[in-house]
Design an enzyme around this catalytic site. Structure first.
Site, mmCIF file in Angstrom:
data_model
loop_
_atom_site.group_PDB
_atom_site.id
_atom_site.type_symbol
_atom_site.label_atom_id
_atom_site.label_comp_id
_atom_site.label_asym_id
_atom_site.label_seq_id
_atom_site.Cartn_x
_atom_site.Cartn_y
_atom_site.Cartn_z
ATOM 1 N N LYS A 1 37.953 48.944 38.490
ATOM 2 C CA LYS A 1 37.653 48.588 39.888
ATOM 3 C C LYS A 1 38.231 49.643 40.842
ATOM 4 C CE LYS A 1 36.944 44.390 42.590
ATOM 5 N NZ LYS A 1 35.502 44.565 42.797
ATOM 6 N N GLU B 1 24.626 46.827 35.681
ATOM 7 C CA GLU B 1 25.026 45.818 36.666
ATOM 8 C C GLU B 1 24.577 46.229 38.057
ATOM 9 O OE1 GLU B 1 29.185 45.193 37.534
ATOM 10 O OE2 GLU B 1 29.701 47.246 37.064
ATOM 11 N N ARG C 1 43.349 42.755 35.435
ATOM 12 C CA ARG C 1 42.334 43.801 35.650
ATOM 13 C C ARG C 1 42.884 44.922 36.527
ATOM 14 N NH1 ARG C 1 36.573 41.819 37.728
ATOM 15 N NH2 ARG C 1 37.664 41.764 39.727
HETATM 16 N N1 PLP Z 1 30.715 44.253 39.277
HETATM 17 C C1 PLP Z 1 31.075 44.938 40.371
HETATM 18 C C2 PLP Z 1 30.630 46.344 40.521
HETATM 19 C C3 PLP Z 1 31.873 44.314 41.339
HETATM 20 O O1 PLP Z 1 32.262 44.962 42.416
HETATM 21 C C4 PLP Z 1 32.259 42.978 41.162
HETATM 22 C C5 PLP Z 1 33.114 42.319 42.141
HETATM 23 O O2 PLP Z 1 34.261 42.189 42.005
HETATM 24 C C6 PLP Z 1 31.839 42.304 40.014
HETATM 25 C C7 PLP Z 1 31.058 42.975 39.091
HETATM 26 C C8 PLP Z 1 32.213 40.882 39.794
HETATM 27 O O3 PLP Z 1 33.536 40.755 39.360
HETATM 28 P P1 PLP Z 1 34.344 39.432 39.701
HETATM 29 O O4 PLP Z 1 33.515 38.316 39.222
HETATM 30 O O5 PLP Z 1 35.609 39.581 38.935
HETATM 31 O O6 PLP Z 1 34.530 39.409 41.163
HETATM 32 C C1 COI Z 2 34.073 41.158 44.935
HETATM 33 O O1 COI Z 2 33.139 40.435 44.616
HETATM 34 O O2 COI Z 2 35.231 40.713 45.008
HETATM 35 C C2 COI Z 2 33.897 42.575 45.209
HETATM 36 O O3 COI Z 2 34.867 43.287 45.263
HETATM 37 C C3 COI Z 2 32.536 43.132 45.456
HETATM 38 C C4 COI Z 2 32.413 43.830 46.761
HETATM 39 C C5 COI Z 2 31.184 44.640 46.795
HETATM 40 C C6 COI Z 2 32.425 42.874 47.914
#
Ligand code: PLP
Ligand code: COI
Length: 345
Positions: free
Chosen positions: A183, A219, A80
């Site tokens: 991200k 989201e 990612r």
């Molecule tokens: N959506 C957003 C905006 C996020 O910041 C995060 C955190 O990382 C997620 C979704 C969840 O992604 P992940 O499960 O890969 O941490």
């Molecule tokens: C994560 O879940 O890893 C994120 O980056 C989300 C953040 C808002 C803490």
């Protein structure tokens, strides 16, 4: 070792001992270095300071029941970050460098590694920034990649409690065909002000709709959305949400538990039909919502509509089962049948 209380530790910028660094210059990444210096020196013209040419990842290391330390699905985060870096026109570390620097970060901060059994883990933050001094809006490969970490507990202060979210009528997270699925730090900067307003009104989360038509659930500011309808796990299909690794894992866990999984557009009105609704992500793990309000103006009094799921603070049975299964795999209490846990040696 540190006198951290592992049962009450929250989610914050807890300073550990060592940062792992690599620099991209002259077409290649330098060998990873360790430093105890927590200050980066940047040219004031560095791209990142003006044009927000920066992205990050978030992943967790766990001490398992048998004492092994594992990182959850780091290959997914490496991929990612490469995708986000490509969007920014930046170089990104390959999977080997990404994972080895995450491992080094854990190994060099072991005194801060939460032990098994407290619901805490080591949160890893790989960060990538454009450091070339320039004014022109063109990519430059000169980049700094660092991995930092912080011992972490529950993002909202306690695990497996339900909270409330608000859909703001006057804020969007991501433009159609914009950066929502990457991200980028900049995506989060745009949520600081609406978060402040939402928090002041007693909501923990912001739930954004698709900005093109505002008809579908996208989201949360921090995490993905999922809803439970009978035996079905439903999560949005949208090209402006971050492809969450937790959500991807939960979809697999749901299937393994005999549930149906639907990844599709979720019309806002369908929020009325879910038995349970939750946020999922690395930081929030699974955080159920007991209430989601729509406010035409975030700072105003009017609530256009309110959807409720169970009682405040209480957690529904399906979220509980999903949470126990996912964290059971991460903590080594359940078999890791999909090979998600990468051992740190
Ligand atoms: N959506 C957003 C905006 C996020 O910041 C995060 C955190 O990382 C997620 C979704 C969840 O992604 P992940 O499960 O890969 O941490
Ligand atoms: C994560 O879940 O890893 C994120 O980056 C989300 C953040 C808002 C803490």
């Amino acid at each position: 070792m540190s006198n951290i209380n592992w049962d009450t530790i929250g989610f914050d910028a807890y300073r550990t001992r060592t940062v792992i660094l690599s620099r991209f210059q002259d077409g290649k990444w330098s060998p990873a270095e360790k430093t105890e210096n927590f200050s980066f020196t940047l040219d004031p013209f560095a791209q990142v300071l003006h044009y927000a040419v920066a992205c990050f990842e978030g992943l967790k290391a766990f001490t398992q029941k048998d004492g092994k330390i594992v990182i959850f699905r780091p290959d997914e985060n490496a991929a990612r970050m490469r995708r986000t870096a490509d969007y920014l026109g930046m170089p990104a570390p390959d999977e080997d460098l990404f994972i080895s620097m995450c491992e080094e970060c854990v190994k060099n901060n072991l005194e801060f590694m939460p032990p098994y059994g407290h619901g805490a883990s080591m949160y890893l933050r790989p960060i990538l920034m454009g450091v070339h001094p320039q004014m022109q809006l063109t990519p430059n490969p000169d980049a700094l990649f660092a991995v930092i970490c912080a011992p972490a507990g529950a993002y909202y202060g306690s695990n497996m409690r339900s909270f409330s979210a608000v859909i703001p009528g006057d804020y969007d997270r991501a433009a159609p065909k914009g950066s929502g699925s990457y991200k980028l730090g900049a995506n989060y900067a745009a949520t600081f002000k609406p978060y402040k307003i939402a928090h002041d009104q007693g909501y923990q989360e912001l739930l954004f709709l698709n900005s093109a038509t505002r008809e579908y659930v996208d989201e949360y500011g921090s995490s993905n959305f999922f809803g439970i309808k009978g035996n079905t796990y439903v999560t949005p299909l949208s090209d402006s949400v971050l492809p969450s690794i937790t959500n991807k894992s939960l979809q697999q866990v749901a299937k393994d538990l005999g549930m149906e999984v639907e990844k599709r557009k979720i019309p806002v009105e369908e929020l009325a039909e879910f038995d349970e609704a939750a946020a999922c992500g690395t930081a929030v793990v699974i955080t159920p919502m007991y209430r989601i309000d729509i406010k035409p103006v975030l700072g105003g009094e009017e609530i256009e509509r309110s959807f409720t799921y169970g009682e405040p603070e209480k957690v529904g049975p399906v979220c509980t089962k999903l949470y126990k299964t996912l964290t059971g795999i991460q903590n080594g209490e359940l078999p890791d049948t999909h090979g998600w846990c990468h051992e740190v040696r």
